[in-house]
Design an enzyme around this catalytic site. Sequence first.
Site, PDB file in Angstrom:
ATOM      1  CE  LYS A 171      -3.397  -4.181   5.763  1.00 39.02           C
ATOM      2  NZ  LYS A 171      -3.963  -2.934   5.205  1.00 39.02           N
ATOM      3  CG  HIS A 215       3.732   3.233  -1.102  1.00 36.35           C
ATOM      4  ND1 HIS A 215       2.525   2.817  -1.607  1.00 36.35           N
ATOM      5  CD2 HIS A 215       3.563   3.297   0.254  1.00 36.35           C
ATOM      6  CE1 HIS A 215       1.665   2.623  -0.613  1.00 36.35           C
ATOM      7  NE2 HIS A 215       2.271   2.914   0.528  1.00 36.35           N
ATOM      8  CG  HIS A 257      -2.590   3.980   1.474  1.00 38.07           C
ATOM      9  ND1 HIS A 257      -2.424   4.997   2.391  1.00 38.07           N
ATOM     10  CD2 HIS A 257      -1.485   3.193   1.609  1.00 38.07           C
ATOM     11  CE1 HIS A 257      -1.286   4.820   3.050  1.00 38.07           C
ATOM     12  NE2 HIS A 257      -0.695   3.737   2.591  1.00 38.07           N
ATOM     13  CE  LYS A 259       0.685  -0.883  10.231  1.00 31.33           C
ATOM     14  NZ  LYS A 259       1.293  -1.003   8.921  1.00 31.33           N
ATOM     15  CG  HIS A 319      -2.756   1.572  -3.381  1.00 29.57           C
ATOM     16  ND1 HIS A 319      -3.394   0.693  -2.546  1.00 29.57           N
ATOM     17  CD2 HIS A 319      -1.555   1.826  -2.793  1.00 29.57           C
ATOM     18  CE1 HIS A 319      -2.630   0.415  -1.501  1.00 29.57           C
ATOM     19  NE2 HIS A 319      -1.514   1.108  -1.622  1.00 29.57           N
ATOM     20  CD  GLU A 353       2.508   5.200   4.291  1.00 28.66           C
ATOM     21  OE1 GLU A 353       1.490   5.465   4.960  1.00 28.66           O
ATOM     22  OE2 GLU A 353       2.490   4.439   3.296  1.00 28.66           O
ATOM     23  CD  GLU A 357      -7.546  -2.883   5.824  1.00 29.96           C
ATOM     24  OE1 GLU A 357      -6.322  -2.804   6.019  1.00 29.96           O
ATOM     25  OE2 GLU A 357      -8.103  -2.534   4.789  1.00 29.96           O
ATOM     26  NE  ARG A 362      -3.373  -3.406   9.299  1.00 29.38           N
ATOM     27  CZ  ARG A 362      -2.406  -4.287   9.420  1.00 29.38           C
ATOM     28  NH1 ARG A 362      -2.608  -5.380  10.133  1.00 29.38           N
ATOM     29  NH2 ARG A 362      -1.237  -4.101   8.846  1.00 29.38           N
ATOM     30  CG  ASN A 394      -5.264   1.151   3.635  1.00 30.93           C
ATOM     31  OD1 ASN A 394      -4.055   1.016   3.506  1.00 30.93           O
ATOM     32  ND2 ASN A 394      -6.071   0.128   3.860  1.00 30.93           N
ATOM     33  NE  ARG A 411       0.468 -26.831   3.394  1.00 33.33           N
ATOM     34  CZ  ARG A 411       0.945 -28.066   3.205  1.00 33.33           C
ATOM     35  NH1 ARG A 411       1.741 -28.602   4.110  1.00 33.33           N
ATOM     36  NH2 ARG A 411       0.622 -28.752   2.146  1.00 33.33           N
TER      37      ARG A 411
HETATM   38  P1  NAD Z   1      11.705   0.613  -1.065  1.00 32.04           P
HETATM   39  O1  NAD Z   1      11.664  -0.647  -0.331  1.00 32.04           O
HETATM   40  O2  NAD Z   1      11.657   0.540  -2.557  1.00 32.04           O
HETATM   41  O3  NAD Z   1      12.986   1.445  -0.602  1.00 32.04           O
HETATM   42  C1  NAD Z   1      13.230   2.696  -1.172  1.00 32.04           C
HETATM   43  C2  NAD Z   1      14.651   2.806  -1.763  1.00 32.04           C
HETATM   44  O4  NAD Z   1      15.561   3.046  -0.705  1.00 32.04           O
HETATM   45  C3  NAD Z   1      15.123   1.564  -2.472  1.00 32.04           C
HETATM   46  O5  NAD Z   1      15.887   1.937  -3.588  1.00 32.04           O
HETATM   47  C4  NAD Z   1      16.016   0.904  -1.422  1.00 32.04           C
HETATM   48  O6  NAD Z   1      16.978   0.042  -1.980  1.00 32.04           O
HETATM   49  C5  NAD Z   1      16.638   2.096  -0.780  1.00 32.04           C
HETATM   50  N1  NAD Z   1      17.088   1.922   0.596  1.00 32.04           N
HETATM   51  C6  NAD Z   1      16.484   1.210   1.582  1.00 32.04           C
HETATM   52  N2  NAD Z   1      17.100   1.433   2.737  1.00 32.04           N
HETATM   53  C7  NAD Z   1      18.127   2.261   2.504  1.00 32.04           C
HETATM   54  C8  NAD Z   1      19.123   2.865   3.322  1.00 32.04           C
HETATM   55  N3  NAD Z   1      19.142   2.711   4.647  1.00 32.04           N
HETATM   56  N4  NAD Z   1      20.034   3.673   2.728  1.00 32.04           N
HETATM   57  C9  NAD Z   1      20.004   3.900   1.388  1.00 32.04           C
HETATM   58  N5  NAD Z   1      19.056   3.384   0.559  1.00 32.04           N
HETATM   59  C10 NAD Z   1      18.133   2.579   1.119  1.00 32.04           C
HETATM   60  O7  NAD Z   1      10.477   1.562  -0.653  1.00 32.04           O
HETATM   61  P2  NAD Z   1       9.800   1.889   0.752  1.00 32.04           P
HETATM   62  O8  NAD Z   1       9.337   3.266   0.620  1.00 32.04           O
HETATM   63  O9  NAD Z   1      10.653   1.517   1.880  1.00 32.04           O
HETATM   64  O10 NAD Z   1       8.551   0.904   0.780  1.00 32.04           O
HETATM   65  C11 NAD Z   1       7.533   1.008  -0.156  1.00 32.04           C
HETATM   66  C12 NAD Z   1       6.787  -0.314  -0.209  1.00 32.04           C
HETATM   67  O11 NAD Z   1       6.199  -0.593   1.056  1.00 32.04           O
HETATM   68  C13 NAD Z   1       5.671  -0.343  -1.227  1.00 32.04           C
HETATM   69  O12 NAD Z   1       5.752  -1.521  -1.984  1.00 32.04           O
HETATM   70  C14 NAD Z   1       4.426  -0.348  -0.376  1.00 32.04           C
HETATM   71  O13 NAD Z   1       3.351  -1.008  -0.984  1.00 32.04           O
HETATM   72  C15 NAD Z   1       4.879  -1.072   0.854  1.00 32.04           C
HETATM   73  N6  NAD Z   1       4.092  -0.774   2.043  1.00 32.04           N
HETATM   74  C16 NAD Z   1       3.632  -1.811   2.766  1.00 32.04           C
HETATM   75  C17 NAD Z   1       2.926  -1.583   3.920  1.00 32.04           C
HETATM   76  C18 NAD Z   1       2.486  -2.739   4.776  1.00 32.04           C
HETATM   77  O14 NAD Z   1       1.723  -2.532   5.718  1.00 32.04           O
HETATM   78  N7  NAD Z   1       2.957  -3.938   4.518  1.00 32.04           N
HETATM   79  C19 NAD Z   1       2.678  -0.282   4.350  1.00 32.04           C
HETATM   80  C20 NAD Z   1       3.181   0.773   3.593  1.00 32.04           C
HETATM   81  C21 NAD Z   1       3.898   0.521   2.436  1.00 32.04           C
HETATM   82  N1  GLY Z   2      -0.295   0.324   5.841  1.00 28.83           N
HETATM   83  C1  GLY Z   2      -1.631   0.012   6.172  1.00 28.83           C
HETATM   84  C2  GLY Z   2      -1.772  -1.118   7.108  1.00 28.83           C
HETATM   85  O1  GLY Z   2      -0.803  -1.678   7.561  1.00 28.83           O
HETATM   86  O2  GLY Z   2      -2.871  -1.515   7.405  1.00 28.83           O
END
Ligand code: NAD
Ligand code: GLY
Length: 370
Positions: free
Chosen positions: A149, A271, A254, A233, A258, A191, A243, A247, A251, A127
């Site tokens: 998030k 993404h 997005h 942010k 999405h 982003e 949100e 907030r 998006n 939890r």
């Molecule tokens: P990812 O986590 O898939 O990383 C991209 C690629 O880069 C992967 O292959 C990873 O292994 C590689 N990588 C990571 N760091 C590296 C480094 N320093 N050197 C070499 N390779 C490296 O993708 P991302 O773009 O980081 O994140 C996308 C995800 O984030 C999506 O699932 C999206 O939904 C999520 N997201 C969440 C929020 C939130 O607020 N929580 C906001 C935006 C995006």
């Molecule tokens: N990436 C959108 C949020 O964090 O609200």
Amino acid sequence: MTSAPQTLETVRIALDDRSYDILIGENLLGLPSTFQDLPKASAALIVSNTTVAPLYEAALKQALSDHFKVIHTVHLPDGEAYKDWVTLNLIFDGLLGHACDRKTVLFALGGGVVGDMTGFAAASFMRGVPFVQVPTTLLAQVDSSVGGKTAINHPLGKNMIGAFYQPQRVVCDLSVLKTLAPREVSAGLAEVIKYGPIADMAFLEWIDHNMDALKACDAQAMAHAVRRSCEIKADVVGQDEREAGLRAILNFGHTFGHAIEAGLGYGQWLHGEAVGCGMVMAAHLSQALGLIDAEFVQRLTDLIARAGLPVKGPVLDAADNAGHYLALMQHDKKSVAGDIQFVLIEGPGRARVSAAPEAVVRAVIDRCCA
Ligand code: NAD
Ligand code: GLY
């Protein structure tokens, strides 16, 4: 021997008893001092993936060894396609297999996929256990690691299953960005660009002037991009953590993005690529609704293209492409009783969330997809 950070900046996320710092600087993850004053525990568990762990896990483990008696690790398969229940369960397998308790601190070492999944595991294991974000992609440093998030995907919708759960700290080590593939840098820039039209036109100007340096991962340019993105942010999240309203402007792009990710199958477009193209589509929608002029749409489109991102949406269904997008967008978390909500630009640096007439949305999709 680890080099000291040349610069260290801190951005605070102010959320009462859930407040925390984002540390931004070079060579941070190998420094024991980066991890001072975290909740006391005997064990830590680092969650990473098969790409990032060989690059950075040893340095992180070394730094953490000053603070924890035992440090366990879990390596997830790499990719958005693995952001699911089966992979999430590998983290629980690791936690339970190592007899971790509710004081164990989780460390998310990776991009947004690792960060979102580790955060969700931390929110639900016993939890709730403390966790620290150590984002290693540009996208994760400017967005996903900040704000609490956490989620996994469902085949019917992106990030549909998750929780709001704040980390104890975010460690943005700018040095790790040097090993990113150019396509991942571009995805992160989507982003970064996002913050301009929704909140800060001066920042958009700055991005425009510094695009070449950003694409080349120039240290100074990256430091400013990460800091300013995190400041914007932090301001938004500090006003609306869960949100309820404001907030949702984060998006921008997005809703369309999405739909692209789910429609093509997770992992086909990154993404950030889907968000970049989604911002172009959302800008066209804003123009079609009379909120901004064509010049602004063109300026944003050109900037997104210069970042190395797609500006034309994919055709998801040759028979009824707009209908397919609309069906996918109905699953968006912002939808209310089936009414799709869009983040629209209502003027340079200002955004709002609202529904739009279906005929107008259809026309925009037809115009923006090829
Ligand atoms: P990812 O986590 O898939 O990383 C991209 C690629 O880069 C992967 O292959 C990873 O292994 C590689 N990588 C990571 N760091 C590296 C480094 N320093 N050197 C070499 N390779 C490296 O993708 P991302 O773009 O980081 O994140 C996308 C995800 O984030 C999506 O699932 C999206 O939904 C999520 N997201 C969440 C929020 C939130 O607020 N929580 C906001 C935006 C995006
Ligand atoms: N990436 C959108 C949020 O964090 O609200």
